[in-house]
Design a protein around this motif. Structure first.
Motif, PDB file in Angstrom:
ATOM      1  N   VAL A 216     -42.143  18.604   1.566  1.00 34.05           N
ATOM      2  CA  VAL A 216     -41.097  17.597   1.792  1.00 34.05           C
ATOM      3  C   VAL A 216     -41.422  16.799   3.055  1.00 34.05           C
ATOM      4  CG1 VAL A 216     -38.679  17.284   2.496  1.00 34.05           C
ATOM      5  CG2 VAL A 216     -39.217  18.758   0.566  1.00 34.05           C
ATOM      6  N   ALA A 217     -41.762  17.503   4.134  1.00 39.20           N
ATOM      7  CA  ALA A 217     -42.057  16.830   5.406  1.00 39.20           C
ATOM      8  C   ALA A 217     -43.252  15.895   5.276  1.00 39.20           C
ATOM      9  CB  ALA A 217     -42.319  17.870   6.494  1.00 39.20           C
ATOM     10  N   LEU A 218     -44.297  16.352   4.598  1.00 42.32           N
ATOM     11  CA  LEU A 218     -45.491  15.516   4.421  1.00 42.32           C
ATOM     12  C   LEU A 218     -45.191  14.282   3.570  1.00 42.32           C
ATOM     13  CD1 LEU A 218     -48.089  18.363   3.836  1.00 42.32           C
ATOM     14  CD2 LEU A 218     -47.824  16.954   5.895  1.00 42.32           C
ATOM     15  N   LEU A 219     -44.405  14.457   2.528  1.00 45.31           N
ATOM     16  CA  LEU A 219     -44.064  13.329   1.652  1.00 45.31           C
ATOM     17  C   LEU A 219     -43.130  12.352   2.361  1.00 45.31           C
ATOM     18  CD1 LEU A 219     -43.507  15.360  -1.633  1.00 45.31           C
ATOM     19  CD2 LEU A 219     -45.505  13.963  -1.036  1.00 45.31           C
ATOM     20  N   ALA A 220     -42.232  12.875   3.183  1.00 43.32           N
ATOM     21  CA  ALA A 220     -41.267  12.025   3.888  1.00 43.32           C
ATOM     22  C   ALA A 220     -41.935  11.123   4.922  1.00 43.32           C
ATOM     23  CB  ALA A 220     -40.194  12.887   4.550  1.00 43.32           C
ATOM     24  N   GLU A 221     -43.164  11.451   5.322  1.00 44.33           N
ATOM     25  CA  GLU A 221     -43.891  10.594   6.259  1.00 44.33           C
ATOM     26  C   GLU A 221     -44.128   9.209   5.664  1.00 44.33           C
ATOM     27  OE1 GLU A 221     -47.550  12.522   7.352  1.00 44.33           O
ATOM     28  OE2 GLU A 221     -46.528  14.198   8.298  1.00 44.33           O
ATOM     29  N   ARG A 222     -44.189   9.116   4.333  1.00 40.26           N
ATOM     30  CA  ARG A 222     -44.500   7.837   3.690  1.00 40.26           C
ATOM     31  C   ARG A 222     -43.463   7.365   2.684  1.00 40.26           C
ATOM     32  NH1 ARG A 222     -50.699   8.343   2.029  1.00 40.26           N
ATOM     33  NH2 ARG A 222     -50.223   6.413   0.966  1.00 40.26           N
ATOM     34  N   ALA A 223     -42.789   8.261   2.014  1.00 39.58           N
ATOM     35  CA  ALA A 223     -41.843   7.876   0.969  1.00 39.58           C
ATOM     36  C   ALA A 223     -40.575   7.286   1.572  1.00 39.58           C
ATOM     37  CB  ALA A 223     -41.490   9.095   0.111  1.00 39.58           C
ATOM     38  N   GLY A 224     -39.829   6.590   0.745  1.00 40.82           N
ATOM     39  CA  GLY A 224     -38.544   6.068   1.182  1.00 40.82           C
ATOM     40  C   GLY A 224     -37.502   7.158   1.311  1.00 40.82           C
ATOM     41  N   GLU A 225     -37.459   8.049   0.315  1.00 42.03           N
ATOM     42  CA  GLU A 225     -36.494   9.155   0.301  1.00 42.03           C
ATOM     43  C   GLU A 225     -37.125  10.317  -0.434  1.00 42.03           C
ATOM     44  OE1 GLU A 225     -32.030  10.331  -1.365  1.00 42.03           O
ATOM     45  OE2 GLU A 225     -33.006   8.532  -2.102  1.00 42.03           O
ATOM     46  N   VAL A 226     -36.901  11.520   0.082  1.00 42.56           N
ATOM     47  CA  VAL A 226     -37.374  12.737  -0.578  1.00 42.56           C
ATOM     48  C   VAL A 226     -36.175  13.651  -0.789  1.00 42.56           C
ATOM     49  CG1 VAL A 226     -38.888  14.750  -0.458  1.00 42.56           C
ATOM     50  CG2 VAL A 226     -39.646  12.562   0.500  1.00 42.56           C
ATOM     51  N   VAL A 227     -36.028  14.117  -2.019  1.00 43.36           N
ATOM     52  CA  VAL A 227     -35.009  15.102  -2.351  1.00 43.36           C
ATOM     53  C   VAL A 227     -35.739  16.393  -2.674  1.00 43.36           C
ATOM     54  CG1 VAL A 227     -33.162  15.745  -3.946  1.00 43.36           C
ATOM     55  CG2 VAL A 227     -33.400  13.353  -3.203  1.00 43.36           C
ATOM     56  N   GLY A 228     -35.372  17.456  -1.974  1.00 45.09           N
ATOM     57  CA  GLY A 228     -35.959  18.770  -2.218  1.00 45.09           C
ATOM     58  C   GLY A 228     -34.925  19.702  -2.808  1.00 45.09           C
ATOM     59  N   VAL A 229     -35.293  20.373  -3.891  1.00 46.45           N
ATOM     60  CA  VAL A 229     -34.395  21.313  -4.565  1.00 46.45           C
ATOM     61  C   VAL A 229     -35.097  22.662  -4.639  1.00 46.45           C
ATOM     62  CG1 VAL A 229     -33.170  21.840  -6.712  1.00 46.45           C
ATOM     63  CG2 VAL A 229     -33.350  19.475  -5.937  1.00 46.45           C
ATOM     64  N   ASP A 230     -34.359  23.715  -4.308  1.00 49.23           N
ATOM     65  CA  ASP A 230     -34.897  25.072  -4.427  1.00 49.23           C
ATOM     66  C   ASP A 230     -33.743  26.003  -4.779  1.00 49.23           C
ATOM     67  OD1 ASP A 230     -37.705  26.491  -3.203  1.00 49.23           O
ATOM     68  OD2 ASP A 230     -35.996  27.818  -3.548  1.00 49.23           O
ATOM     69  N   ARG A 231     -34.042  27.002  -5.580  1.00 50.75           N
ATOM     70  CA  ARG A 231     -33.012  27.981  -5.973  1.00 50.75           C
ATOM     71  C   ARG A 231     -32.518  28.817  -4.798  1.00 50.75           C
ATOM     72  NH1 ARG A 231     -32.469  29.754 -11.272  1.00 50.75           N
ATOM     73  NH2 ARG A 231     -33.740  28.619 -12.769  1.00 50.75           N
ATOM     74  N   SER A 232     -33.357  28.972  -3.771  1.00 49.50           N
ATOM     75  CA  SER A 232     -33.053  29.881  -2.670  1.00 49.50           C
ATOM     76  C   SER A 232     -32.347  29.170  -1.513  1.00 49.50           C
ATOM     77  CB  SER A 232     -34.353  30.509  -2.152  1.00 49.50           C
ATOM     78  OG  SER A 232     -34.120  31.162  -0.928  1.00 49.50           O
ATOM     79  N   PRO A 233     -31.100  29.561  -1.220  1.00 43.53           N
ATOM     80  CA  PRO A 233     -30.423  28.998  -0.052  1.00 43.53           C
ATOM     81  C   PRO A 233     -31.186  29.266   1.249  1.00 43.53           C
ATOM     82  CG  PRO A 233     -28.840  30.121  -1.471  1.00 43.53           C
ATOM     83  CD  PRO A 233     -30.217  30.453  -1.995  1.00 43.53           C
ATOM     84  N   THR A 234     -31.854  30.412   1.339  1.00 44.05           N
ATOM     85  CA  THR A 234     -32.640  30.744   2.530  1.00 44.05           C
ATOM     86  C   THR A 234     -33.778  29.745   2.719  1.00 44.05           C
ATOM     87  OG1 THR A 234     -32.103  33.082   2.253  1.00 44.05           O
ATOM     88  CG2 THR A 234     -34.011  32.565   3.637  1.00 44.05           C
ATOM     89  N   MET A 235     -34.462  29.405   1.632  1.00 45.82           N
ATOM     90  CA  MET A 235     -35.563  28.440   1.707  1.00 45.82           C
ATOM     91  C   MET A 235     -35.038  27.056   2.078  1.00 45.82           C
ATOM     92  SD  MET A 235     -38.500  29.795   1.111  1.00 45.82           S
ATOM     93  CE  MET A 235     -38.113  31.382   1.785  1.00 45.82           C
ATOM     94  N   VAL A 236     -33.923  26.657   1.500  1.00 45.58           N
ATOM     95  CA  VAL A 236     -33.360  25.333   1.785  1.00 45.58           C
ATOM     96  C   VAL A 236     -32.904  25.252   3.239  1.00 45.58           C
ATOM     97  CG1 VAL A 236     -31.488  23.730   1.204  1.00 45.58           C
ATOM     98  CG2 VAL A 236     -32.821  24.816  -0.610  1.00 45.58           C
ATOM     99  N   THR A 237     -32.367  26.345   3.776  1.00 45.59           N
ATOM    100  CA  THR A 237     -32.000  26.368   5.195  1.00 45.59           C
ATOM    101  C   THR A 237     -33.236  26.169   6.066  1.00 45.59           C
ATOM    102  OG1 THR A 237     -30.076  27.758   4.777  1.00 45.59           O
ATOM    103  CG2 THR A 237     -30.955  27.770   7.021  1.00 45.59           C
TER     104      THR A 237
END
Length: 179
Positions: free
Chosen positions: A36-57
């Motif tokens: 997500v961080a690498l893509l956000a360097e260039r993209a307009g918007e990045v949406v990240g989805v993960d099943r794990s609340p721990t990972m999303v935190t």
């Protein structure tokens, strides 16, 4: 694209995706938010989805500034339950997400097909941990995506550590000549 602390494989995947400024990118299975961080360097918007609340935190901590700037949005949910908003995505990407290689999880491909912009592309990347696995990944992704009108336009190979990587790039056939 190669943020500090990024693994070679995720840096490689970001280079394969190579989002353009202004593009909307969806990462399925965002984990700690490195890609997500690498893509956000260039993209307009990045949406990240993960099943794990721990990972999303963890992804939220890693991407705090981009989240605050509204360039990154993160969500803890299964993809088919996520609120992805009304706007289509220019790119949908994943790395080592079994649901995109598992015929029993076809609902995931249904969502990908629904949220993908008409001229959008999908990049399904995976570590190649055993001999012959690359061919299986490519064939399975091609079949599952093909059932939803997407065709393989490129197969990218990376000599990443600790395992080699492969990325299957797909588009709708009418759009394959535009990319």
């Amino acid at each position: 694209m190669g943020g500090v602390g990024a693994s070679a494989r995720l840096g490689w995947a970001a280079g394969v995706v190579a989002p353009r400024p202004g593009e909307r990118v969806l990462e399925v299975g965002c984990g700690h938010g490195v890609l997500v961080a690498l893509l956000a360097e260039r993209a307009g918007e990045v949406v990240g989805v993960d099943r794990s609340p721990t990972m999303v935190t963890a992804a939220g901590r890693r991407n705090r500034a981009a989240v605050e700037a509204r360039r990154v949005r993160l969500q803890a949910a299964a993809l088919h339950e996520a609120d992805l908003g009304p706007h289509p995505f220019d790119v949908v990407v994943s790395f080592n997400v079994r649901a995109l290689c598992d015929p029993a999880q076809e609902v995931t491909w249904d969502v990908v097909s629904r949220v993908l912009a008409p001229a959008g592309r999908v990049v399904v990347a995976s570590s190649v941990m055993t001999p012959g696995a690359e061919g299986d990944v490519v064939a399975t992704v091609a079949r599952l995506a093909g059932d939803r009108g997407l065709a393989v336009v490129a197969v990218h190979r990376g000599a990443t550590a600790p395992f080699a990587s492969v990325a299957v790039e797909l588009r709708r056939p009418a759009d394959a000549d535009r990319g």
